[in-house]
Structures are given as structure tokens and as C-alpha cells.
Design a protein around this motif. Structure first.
Motif, PDB file in Angstrom:
ATOM      1  N   TRP A  95      -0.906  -5.294  -1.037  1.00  0.00           N
ATOM      2  CA  TRP A  95      -1.674  -4.780   0.096  1.00  0.00           C
ATOM      3  C   TRP A  95      -1.940  -5.920   1.072  1.00  0.00           C
ATOM      4  N   ASN A 152      -3.024  -1.711   4.353  1.00  0.00           N
ATOM      5  CA  ASN A 152      -4.268  -2.415   4.049  1.00  0.00           C
ATOM      6  C   ASN A 152      -4.938  -1.871   2.789  1.00  0.00           C
ATOM      7  N   PHE A 153      -5.743  -2.715   2.179  1.00  0.00           N
ATOM      8  CA  PHE A 153      -6.444  -2.386   0.929  1.00  0.00           C
ATOM      9  C   PHE A 153      -7.773  -1.718   1.251  1.00  0.00           C
ATOM     10  N   PHE A 166      -6.989   2.717  -2.951  1.00  0.00           N
ATOM     11  CA  PHE A 166      -5.992   1.789  -3.490  1.00  0.00           C
ATOM     12  C   PHE A 166      -5.426   2.270  -4.827  1.00  0.00           C
ATOM     13  N   GLU A 168      -2.437   4.284  -4.710  1.00  0.00           N
ATOM     14  CA  GLU A 168      -1.256   3.611  -4.170  1.00  0.00           C
ATOM     15  C   GLU A 168      -0.629   2.652  -5.174  1.00  0.00           C
ATOM     16  N   GLY A 200       0.810  -1.209   0.000  1.00  0.00           N
ATOM     17  CA  GLY A 200       0.000   0.000   0.000  1.00  0.00           C
ATOM     18  C   GLY A 200       0.841   1.256   0.000  1.00  0.00           C
TER      19      GLY A 200
END
Length: 804
Positions: free
Chosen positions: A720, A732-733, A738, A741, A670
Motif C-alpha cells: 500500500w 493507499n492504506f 485494508f 485488499e 491496495g
């Protein structure tokens, strides 16, 4: 001294490159500088361009120089053909003398060795005299205008247009000469293309007409489409294949004739397919098969007196030694007594018998008697033992690591075509310590395994399963192995056992693997510093330490590979490959109580893992291609795993076959930001495992000259985690961020393609780094402002083969 020599060579190369491309041309000679094709509107301009017999040399834009020409001219400058001719004469005389001595008496070992060396020297000299020295073979000579080749190109273009329905097409060319340079323009006048109005077949053979009528949907000549000579060629081949698969053993394409009737007013054509009868008969014969004879020849004449005869399934076996399973061999023979001759079955029989890896060759001949064929299959046993030793090096973290591998293969282990394989590999590899120690360390690795491959499914199936599945090359692989890794932070050992089933479709487009059992016992010995690091992560909520506990990891998995148009052969046609993989770990733990796990000293894992890997290869021209890869992976721990995967089951991003602007296994997850060094740059020393993976790699490849190819690529992706990782903020997703990232890397590559080996050097440049703060993630401009950019922005990757 060596550096000075290289500097002088590069300086000389620069001087030659700076020279005019036309310098030194004789009177009346012109350099082919520019070639164009105009007027191609409905036909393929790319195909017409491929017919050009004199293409201009590749030049560097703006500088207007050619590296290929410079290298070739440097080779010419140092080339001395007289010296090679003198050496050739000396070696020829020595060879003749040795041969004369050999006629009079037997040569000694030393003389035989010398004769072989002389022959090698002569072969090398012939190559140098015909193609020049290394620089001449690597570079490119100047393309000098040849009017004969220009006229031939124009003729070939007209033939191409006629073969593609432009019967009235005209082609010509214009040339202009200025400053010793020739510019050529090929002008195409297509006129109206001719369309297929009707297609019909004429034959006196009622059986053939009925067979063709039942399969008319497969016709390659389509009514309503433009006339195309290639479609006639494809139809000719289709008819031959169809008839040979239905008993017509003696039929060939020579019996097919195609008449094309043109309507010059409507620009339409009628195509007549004529099937002629043999001159000695009123119709073509349909052949059926008699009993099959299978012969295994001895490896040498010493075994001639030993011969065994047996019969199984109307197959007569004559072998030199009674060590072969008739049941297994017959399952790979798809010829049956009483059936019609079928060429596809003959080819499939050869292929599947070769897949057994028991025979050096497989030849199938037929004896004819009337309309009956007696197949005779001739083979010779392969050597029972095969030993292979390899010594090489891998490059990771920019550090070479030597390795040695040894493999032993024992064929026909239990007389049922089983293959026993033993493998051993030991090597060193450059790694960065995960505990923060500076520098690159050597990781010692050792792998060994023993496996037995059975040419059938080891399952409680019916008696006829061997014959039913024989076409799909079924295999059962059993393996037991041991792996040892010694890194600065830990020593990791594992013992694993595998039972796997493999098979593929007849056209090899689908390949299937099912691992019914993949069990691993893992033990790790951690260094004090690494243990402190993992315990610190555990205090922050990251249970990665569980991946290094003594553990038992078991799983079942399946994989299918769809290979379209032989992906990997890199031919001129489009090709693609799609790999789907699914794995379920610790599945059997769902059927036991939680106390079973709690009472054991080993750590257990339960997880689900999925991966989809799609690759496509698209040729643009004969020298340029575009390829891309899309890779998606998901790995989710559950149950007794306590939110942790076995370390080997995590996904990692970065490296020479991934996002190349990041070092191997260092990208993500991430928007997590690694700690910074004293100079403000990121510390990319630590591996970053993830549970979700997305990669997209796009690459444009182009031939430069000789063995050298170039590439420009753009890679995107990241990893992620499913859940929040307090030790790695932003890992984290989440759907709402997302896409912000996704890391972007770009770069260029140089490849040396020697046909049998591709050596690759890629320079990856970070363009968009999600580890930075929003608004500061685009950093590509830093590379152009101050080459090679910020510290860690440029990554060099050395590899063997294409990245995908």
C-alpha cells in the motif's frame, strides 16, 4: 524423435504404475501395506512411529499406486548387472596393468590421466553394482514384510517406553495377511509412568560438590517430572561441561554414575548421582594455565629457515614470516596465564581465530606439568590469494539470463588480518518494458565493488577494546562500488560507498550490522517513451519521476538477526529466525537549511524505513514439516523527498520468494486495478512500488520419494501507499478496507533436494485478487472449472533453495 522417446517413456511409466503393487512377489512374500500404532496415550505416538523399521511405500490416494515403486521397477527392468561386472573386470585389469607399469618406470602424463579416469569409472561401477542405476537410486523398492524387523521394532518401542518412565510397559504386535499384503498393528500398554521423587549427588570431592551446589538451578533432572533417560544424559553432559569450564581438565563423563531406585508401589524413583574419584588420586585436579605459545607453520618446507619470535600479553609467537599482527591475533585468544582451564574459552579461541580467515587450521594442545597447563596453538597460513569465477543463469519473467562473476580475495592486506575483496558481475536478465511495449526484453546489468574488511571496530575506542570485543567477531567493512543497469526504458548508473560494522554474540544467536554510512550517487538516462510515461504520472499527482533524477541518496541503518536453534540448517528440531531492519535516509539534511538543497542540481531524499521479517520451521514427522514467514515493512518519505522514495527503497510484492501467484514486483498496491488487455485480463507487465508491505507465507512440505519433495502453500499479502495516489486509485492504506485488499495465492511445488542444492518449481494460483471489483475477487473456482484458469491466474516460479 526426442518427443516420441519421452512419450514412450511416460507411457511405459504409466503402464508400470497401473500394475498391481504385489505383482511378481514370490511365494511367502508380502508387501507391507499398512502399519499402525495403538495404545499410546501418555507417551509420544510420533516418536514411537519413528522407530518402525518397515514403513509402507508412499502411495497415491485413490489410484493406489506408487510412483517411487514404478520408477524403481523400471530401473530393475533395464538394469543389467552382468554388463557392469564385465566392464568392472576390464577396468580392473587395465588399472592393474597401469600400476604395474608405474612400478617399473614413471608413468607419462597421458598414462596418469588415464589411470585417474579408470579409477573414476570403477567408483561409478561400484555405485551402480551396490545401489543400481539412476532409476533404482531415485525410486523406492517394495517394502517386503520381515518378521525379524517387526519383532525388533516392538523391542525398540519397549526400550523407548522404559527410557521415558514407563518401566512396566508392554509391547506386542499383530499381523494379518491378505492378497499378498501385510498389515501390522503395534499395540502399546503403557501402565503408570514413574515420577522422579528426589535427586541427590554423592562425592568425596568437596570442591566439586560446592561447584555443583552453586549451579544446581541448571539441573536437567527435575523432581516431580516423569523419569526420562534423556534428562540423565543431558545432566551427565552438563556436569562434564561445568567442571571442564572450571579447571577440571582431565574430568570426563566416565567418572559419573547414576543409580535409579524404584518404588513399585508409589511408582516413584530416587536418582543418585555418584562422582567417582580417579583411581590414582583422592580428588580431581584443578588446572591453571601457563604462558601460551602460538605457532604459524610455513606453507612449505622452503620457509623453514625463516622464523621470528616475539612475545605479547604472555603469548609467545613463533611465526615463519613477520607479517602478522600479534595485537589482532591475541585479541582472539581467550586463554590467559594464571586463569583456570576453561574448555569453552578453548573452543571460542579456535572459532574466533578461524573467523580471521588467515589460517588453514587451528589446533590447540596442552603440555601438563603437575596441575599447570601450557597451551600450544598450532596453525598454518592460508593461501594469500583466492580467485573464484562463476558462470550461471537466473530465470526471471520465465526467461533465462546468463551471468558471469569474478571475485578476488587478498588476505592479510596490511599485515593486520585485513581482507581485501574485489567483485565483478555481468549478466542479462529478462524484463518487461515499463512503457507498454510487447514482449520480454533483456536487461544488461554490471556490478563491481572493492572492499576492505578490518577485524576490529575502526572507532576511537580505548586501548583494551580489541580484547574486550574479540569474542564478538568484530568487523569493519569499507566498500566502494559501481552499478550499471541498462533496461529498455532507462539506463541507471550509481556509485556507492559503505562503512559498516558487524558483530555477533558468542552463541551466534544474534548478529548485528550497523551501516554508519551508505552513500549513493545515482544518474539515470530515460528513454523518450518512459519519460513521457513518468511525466504523465506526474500530471496525475504521482512524483515517481523524482526517483529517476540525478540524485544523492545517503542513509544510516541497523540490522539485528535473532537466529534460534540454527534456522537454515533444517534439522529435526524447531527453529526460527527474526530479522529487524531500520534505516534513516538523508538524516544529516535535518541540520542544514532548505536553501542548501535548493541550490544543488542533485535530488535529495529523506525517509525512514523499517522491516520485520520472522520465519519459523516446525517438523511434524521425520518426512513432513510446516514452515511460515511473516514480513512487515514500512517506508515513509518526508522533508525534501517531496513524497517520493528512491526507487530502490520501495517495497514490492510477488515473485518466487513472496506471493508466488503474482509475478515479481507486480502485486498491488491496495485495490489498484491495472489496465486490461483486449481479452479482458489484467496487464501485469508493470512493476508496482509501495510504501507499506505485508506478507504471510505458509507452506507444508513433505518428502515424496528419493530426491523429490512436494509442497503445498498459501501466500497472503499486499503493498500500500501512505497517501492517496491519484494515478493508482485504491493504492493507499485505510484501516476500514485494508483487510479486504489482502491478496491470497495458493499452489503446489516440487523440489529436488540434493543436499548440496535444492531446485524448486512452484505453481502459484491466484485465489483472491484485490485488483478486481468487490464481489468478484474470489477467482479460485475459475482454476478448477477451466485449467489453468483465467489468463495470468497461474504463475510458475523456478528457483534455487527454499523460498524461506
Amino acid at each position: 524423435m526426442n518427443k516420441a522417446k519421452y512419450i514412450n517413456f511416460l507411457f511405459l511409466l504409466f503402464l508400470i504404475s497401473s500394475c498391481s503393487l504385489t505383482k511378481g512377489l514370490k511365494e511367502g512374500q508380502y508387501l507391507v501395506y499398512d502399519v499402525k500404532v495403538t495404545g499410546a496415550k501418555k507417551s509420544s505416538k510420533s516418536d514411537l512411529s519413528d522407530l518402525i523399521q518397515q514403513e509402507p511405500n508412499t502411495r497415491i490416494p485413490i489410484l493406489n499406486t506408487s510412483v517411487g515403486i514404478s520408477i524403481y521397477r523400471f530401473g530393475e527392468w533395464i538394469y543389467d548387472s552382468t554388463r557392469h561386472l564385465n566392464k568392472q573386470a576390464e577396468f580392473l585389469a587395465e588399472r592393474d596393468e597401469l600400476r604395474k607399469m608405474g612400478d617399473e618406470k614413471q608413468l607419462t602424463k597421458k598414462q596418469v590421466k588415464r589411470l585417474n579416469k579408470v579409477n573414476d569409472y570403477l567408483t561409478s561401477l561400484d555405485k551402480k553394482l551396490e545401489y543400481g542405476n539412476f532409476f533404482m537410486r531415485t525410486g523406492n523398492p517394495r517394502v517386503i514384510f520381515d518378521s525379524t524387523l517387526t519383532e525388533e521394532t516392538s523391542r525398540q518401542m519397549k526400550f523407548y517406553l522404559i527410557n521415558n518412565g514407563f518401566f512396566d510397559a508392554e509391547t506386542n504386535f499383530e499381523t494379518s495377511f491378505k492378497n499378498k499384503k501385510a498389515r501390522i498393528i503395534y499395540r502399546i500398554t503403557e501402565h503408570e509412568p514413574y515420577v522422579v521423587d528426589s535427586f541427590f549427588t554423592r562425592s568425596d570431592d568437596v570442591g566439586i560438590l560446592a561447584l555443583l551446589d552453586r549451579n544446581q538451578k541448571e539441573n536437567q533432572i527435575k523432581v516431580g517430572e516423569n523419569y526420562n533417560q534423556n534428562s540423565i544424559s543431558r545432566e551427565r553432559q552438563r556436569v562434564e561441561d561445568l567442571l571442564k569450564d572450571n579447571g577440571y581438565y582431565t574430568f570426563s563423563k566416565s567418572y559419573l554414575e547414576y543409580n535409579v531406585y524404584k518404588d513399585t508401589v508409589e511408582h516413584k524413583v530416587r536418582i543418585e548421582e555418584v562422582i567417582r574419584n580417579p583411581s590414582f588420586s583422592e580428588s580431581h585436579k584443578v588446572y591453571t594455565l601457563d604462558s601460551i605459545f602460538f605457532f604459524i607453520d610455513p606453507p612449505s618446507e622452503a620457509f623453514v629457515d625463516y622464523e621470528f619470535h616475539n612475545s605479547y600479553r604472555d603469548i609467545v609467537f613463533e611465526v615463519y614470516e613477520d607479517r602478522y599482527s600479534e595485537k589482532i591475533i591475541s585479541s582472539r585468544i581467550f586463554l590467559e596465564k594464571g586463569n583456570l582451564y576453561n574448555r569453552t574459552n578453548v573452543i571460542e579461541t579456535q572459532r574466533q581465530l578461524a573467523n580471521l580467515d588467515l589460517f588453514r587450521f587451528v589446533n590447540i594442545a596442552f603440555d601438563t606439568l603437575g596441575n599447570v597447563l601450557r597451551p600450544r596453538i598450532y596453525t598454518q597460513s592460508n593461501q594469500k590469494y583466492l580467485i573464484t569465477n562463476q558462470l550461471g543463469a537466473t530465470i526471471t519473467e520465465q526467461v533465462p539470463g546468463p551471468f558471469f562473476s569474478h571475485s578476488l580475495r587478498n588476505r592479510n592486506l596490511f599485515r593486520g588480518a585485513e581482507i581485501f575483496e574485489f567483485f565483478f558481475r555481468a549478466g542479462l536478465e529478462g524484463v518487461v518494458s515499463a512503457t507498454g511495449e510487447g514482449g520480454v526484453f533483456r536487461s544488461r546489468e554490471l556490478n563491481t565493488s572493492a572492499s576492505v574488511i578490518f577485524p576490529q571496530f575502526l572507532l576511537p575506542l580505548s586501548v583494551n577494546s580489541l580484547e574486550r570485543f574479540g569474542r564478538y567477531n568484530p568487523r569493519t567493512r569499507t566498500l566502494i562500488g559501481y552499478n550499471y543497469v541498462n533496461r529498455p526504458e532507462y539506463i541507471r548508473e550509481s556509485v556507492n560507498g559503505i562503512i559498516a560494522y558487524n558483530w555477533n554474540t558468542r552463541n551466534l544467536r544474534q548478529q548485528y550490522t550497523v551501516n554508519a554510512l551508505d552513500a549513493n550517487f545515482i544518474r539515470s538516462n530515460l528513454s523518450d517513451d518512459f519519460r513521457v510515461l513518468l511525466e504523465g504520472l506526474q500530471e496525475q499527482g504521482n512524483n515517481l519521476i523524482n526517483s529517476f533524477l540525478p540524485s544523492y541518496v545517503s542513509s544510516v541503518s541497523g540490522q539485528v538477526i535473532f537466529n534460534f536453534n540454527q534456522y537454515g540448517a533444517f534439522q529435526k528440531n524447531k527453529a526460527s529466525l527474526w530479522r529487524l531492519f531500520f534505516e534513516s535516509g538523508g538524516t544529516t539534511l535535518n541540520f542544514v537549511s532548505s536553501s542548501f538543497v535548493e541550490e544543488r542540481s542533485l535530488a535529495y531524499f529523506q525517509f525512514l524505513k523499517f522491516q520485520s521479517d520472522y520465519r519459523k520451521y516446525i517438523p511434524i514427522t521425520k518426512d513432513q514439516t510446516f514452515a511460515y514467514r511473516l514480513n512487515l515493512g514500512l517506508a515513509k518519505p518526508y522533508g525534501v523527498s517531496n513524497g517520493v522514495l528512491p526507487y530502490e527503497k520501495y517495497f514490492f510484492a510477488g515473485g518466487s520468494t513472496g506471493i508466488r501467484a503474482w509475478q515479481p514486483r507486480r502485486l498491488g498496491p491496495g485495490s489498484f486495478s491495472p489496465r486490461t488487455l483486449d481479452d479482458g485480463s489484467f496487464d501485469y507487465r508493470f512493476e508496482q512500488p509501495g510504501e507499506i508491505l505485508f506478507e504471510g507465507m505458509f507452506e507444508f512440505r513433505s518428502k515424496i520419494y528419493g530426491y523429490f519433495d512436494g509442497a503445498f502453500f498459501i501466500d497472503v499479502g499486499n503493498t500500500w501507499t501512505f497517501n492517496v495516489d491519484t494515478s493508482r486509485p485504491g493504492a493507499n492504506f485505510e484501516f476500514n478496507r485494508f483487510y479486504k485488499e489482502i491478496a491470497v495465492g495458493t499452489g503446489v511445488g516440487l523440489r529436488m533436494d540434493f543436499d548440496f542444492l535444492v531446485v524448486r518449481l512452484d505453481m502459484g494460483i491466484k485465489a483472491f485478487d484485490p485488483a478486481r471489483k468487490p464481489g468478484q475477487r474470489y477467482i479460485l473456482d475459475s482454476f478448477f472449472r477451466d485449467f489453468p484458469g483465467q489468463r495470468g491466474q497461474t504463475v510458475f516460479n523456478i528457483g534455487i533453495g527454499y523460498p524461506f
